[in-house]
Design an enzyme around this catalytic site. Structure first.
Site, short mmCIF file in Angstrom:
data_model
loop_
_atom_site.label_atom_id
_atom_site.label_comp_id
_atom_site.label_asym_id
_atom_site.label_seq_id
_atom_site.Cartn_x
_atom_site.Cartn_y
_atom_site.Cartn_z
N CYS A 262 0.81 -1.22 0.00
CA CYS A 262 0.00 0.00 0.00
C CYS A 262 0.85 1.27 0.00
O CYS A 262 0.44 2.27 -0.59
CB CYS A 262 -1.03 -0.02 1.13
N HIS B 48 -1.68 1.99 7.28
CA HIS B 48 -2.20 1.96 5.91
C HIS B 48 -2.06 3.37 5.35
O HIS B 48 -1.94 4.33 6.13
CB HIS B 48 -3.66 1.49 5.91
N ASP C 130 -8.83 4.68 -2.46
CA ASP C 130 -7.84 3.68 -2.09
C ASP C 130 -7.42 2.92 -3.34
O ASP C 130 -8.17 2.10 -3.86
CB ASP C 130 -8.40 2.72 -1.04
#
Ligand SMILES: [Zn+2]
Length: 641
Positions: free
Chosen positions: A293, A320, A337
């Protein structure tokens, strides 16, 4: 010079007492006289200059008293002026936070140290030395030097500082140009315009703009075509599987591209370690196009900036990162995202993944904003976890960073930033209440926006794959057996009875499917098949046919796995001719006679579940991504020779 002047007041129309109670009493002990605040206004008085040095809410020279303010605002309201209405669900605690934020903001705009609120904290010499070393360019704002005595604030500050500096990389015109050369802008732009037109045609109320669609095109392209996820790299020698085995020393080249860490991915067969440098420089990521990520959000934020979208890098203290993009049409920041190809589903972490959130901060060329509240529908819980630093310290620190960042920002832009911030604050004090299939985009009810996000017309949105039927080959006819397995972790079929033939992709072995997809939870390293969000049920089936090859089915054995949560249900059925038999997905081997039929369909139906997560409450083939040996479903079909 432009100043922001906010007034808070309780509407006189509510409450049961004879007259309005005190709004606040002391500078340091701000509270509302009523518990049942149903309406509260923040009024933006553009161009209204106040020189008052009093904290907000403390009636002082130039600031009308509360009754005056109320009357004044009601007048303005009747005239139809812009105002923001606080929702009735807003709690006193949240309002206190908002008030503090606005006060800090006001101080910042006025270029004043925010010493009056909250009370100053003590400074430890160690912390202040380290801070000044880390921030040589900071002006004499009180924020960073007034370090919190809490342990952990130093590490927290360094993280803030590092993100704060990093986002400026995205502003390099040269780098943006390089990013544009890697992405099909014309194509994405044309697709965005086309989808906007469709949305407008289907919803006359549509108030979306091209950028809303462009960001979704960019998300889709980034995940489907550009970037790939890395757990373990294939072995550099044999191309086989590797396992993470500690870290290696970064080379000069690695550190040049910001890779302080290099993972070692070790191959058991070759005894070779494949290097995986964790690059932090988005220019390098345009070439490597892979990572987890961190790499995804880093490179995606750059791509957003490269196509002219206003973007922020979002850091979540529970490990994250993602991106937010500003929608001018919707006048708000959209959660994006890239790892999940998700847009405007801010509750996906807390509600969808069960994360225990605490601090989520947004970084851009313009500002740092604490955006935690957008991502939670349970603010009191979040507050109990915010123990790393003092709230007052955090506010001042962010405020200090913003003063520095906005030194060269012109008045028009500042006004715009303040307006946006106020809209955000109003969003933050009203925790969202997720409905089934809704992961929280504000005002997500607009049909066009739901179409845009793929929540309507999901059948059309999912690419259809040709219906597959398993027909016995000559080899299988001779053996009298068709033996096939599917592995969810590898997303691969193995047709054992046909020389271990491999079929890649679950869809390519499926006969019919409706509203189901393969879900990969990269953070949790799990994979499964579930129904699409918002679909009441999902089905999929596998078909076997031997009418054309002149054999008849004798019996079938099936072993399969399904899992349900809460009230979710999975029903497994076998159809052969007129006969329908239900069976279990409990991992046991189950055998059934087929007595000479020529067609068999095995199907699963996923329904039920509760709330926003109902789609996750019925799963097929749930498995760890690292579990590659265990078949998710195994079918042995016996024929009469
Ligand atoms: Zn190898």
């Amino acid at each position: 010079m432009y100043f922001l002047f906010c007034k808070l007041f309780c509407s006189g129309a509510i409450g049961s007492g004879p007259g309005p109670g005190p709004l606040w009493r002391r500078k340091s002990d701000f509270f509302f006289g009523r518990r049942n605040i149903t309406t509260l206004f923040i009024k933006l008085n553009h161009g209204c200059v106040t020189g008052s040095a009093e904290p907000l809410g403390e009636p002082g020279p130039g600031v009308p008293g509360r009754r005056q303010t109320a009357a004044h605002l009601r007048r303005q309201h009747l005239k139809g002026d812009t105002h923001l209405v606080f929702p009735s669900s807003a709690s006193v605690h949240q309002l206190r936070r908002i008030r503090e934020s606005i006060a800090a903001e006001k101080d910042q705009r006025l270029g004043r140290p925010s010493s009056q609120h909250p009370p100053p904290t003590t400074t430890t010499s160690t912390a202040s030395t380290a801070v000044s070393a880390a921030t040589p360019s900071l002006p004499s704002t009180p924020a960073p030097s007034a370090a919190s005595p809490l342990v952990g604030s130093m590490g927290f500050f360094l993280t803030l500082q590092s993100n704060y500096q990093h986002v400026m990389v995205y502003e390099s015109l040269e780098l943006q140009q390089k990013a544009r050369s890697k992405l099909p802008y014309e194509e994405l732009s044309a697709a965005a315009v086309e989808k906007l037109n469709v949305a407008k045609a289907s919803d006359p109320e549509c108030k979306l703009g091209k950028e809303d669609f462009l960001v979704m095109e960019l998300l889709r392209w980034f995940k489907k075509e550009f970037f790939s996820w890395v757990n373990c790299l294939p072995c550099s020698q044999c191309g086989g599987e590797t396992k993470t085995a500690g870290s290696l020393n970064p080379s000069a080249e690695d550190t040049r591209w910001g890779a302080q860490r290099v993972e070692s991915h070790y191959c058991q067969s070759c005894h070779v370690a494949t290097r995986f440098p964790r690059y932090n420089n988005p220019e390098k990521l345009l070439e490597t196009r892979r990572g987890r990520c961190g790499e995804w959000a880093n490179c995606f934020t750059l791509c957003c900036r490269a196509v002219g979208l206003e973007a922020r890098y979002i850091w979540d203290s529970t490990d994250h990162v993602w991106t937010e993009v500003y929608s001018s049409a919707q006048r708000r920041w959209l959660h994006c995202d890239p790892c999940e190809n998700s847009c405007d589903k801010p509750l996906m972490y807390e509600v969808g993944w069960g994360k225990k959130l605490s601090y989520i901060l947004a970084f851009s060329k313009d500002e740092v904003v604490d955006v935690t509240w957008r991502y939670s529908c349970n603010h009191p819980d979040v507050l109990t976890r915010r123990t790393k630093v003092q709230e007052a310290w955090l506010l001042r620190t962010i405020s200090g960073l913003n003063v520095t960042r906005q030194q060269s920002v012109g008045p028009e832009r500042k006004r715009e930033l303040v307006n946006r911030l106020l809209v955000e604050l109003v969003e933050f004090i009203s925790p969202k209440k997720p409905k089934a299939g809704d992961l929280g985009g504000r005002g997500s009810g607009s049909l066009a926006w739901r179409i845009a996000r793929g929540e309507v017309g999901a059948r059309e949105a999912v690419p259809q794959v040709a219906e597959h039927t398993f027909t016995p080959t000559d080899v299988e006819k001779n053996k009298g057996l068709l033996h096939v397995r599917y592995f969810a972790s590898r997303d691969q079929y193995q047709r054992v009875s046909n020389g271990d033939e491999v079929i890649h992709g679950w869809e390519r072995g499926v006969w019919r499917k409706d509203c189901v997809f393969r879900k990969v939870e990269n953070d949790w390293q799990m994979v499964y098949i579930a129904r699409t969000e918002g679909s009441p049920c999902g089905t999929l089936s596998w078909r076997f046919d031997c009418a054309d090859v002149g054999v008849k089915m004798k019996a079938v054995s099936v072993t399969t796995h399904s899992q349900t949560f809460n009230s979710g249900t999975v029903v497994w059925r076998m159809r052969s001719g007129q006969a329908v038999t239900e069976f279990l997905g409990d991992g046991s081997l189950q055998s059934f006679p087929l007595s000479g039929s020529t067609e068999l369909v095995i199907e699963a139906e996923l329904c039920g579940g509760e709330g926003a997560l109902s789609w996750q409450h019925a799963q097929l083939f749930r498995q760890s991504l690292t579990e590659t040996a265990e078949p998710s479903i195994e079918i042995l079909l016996h024929f009469d020779a």
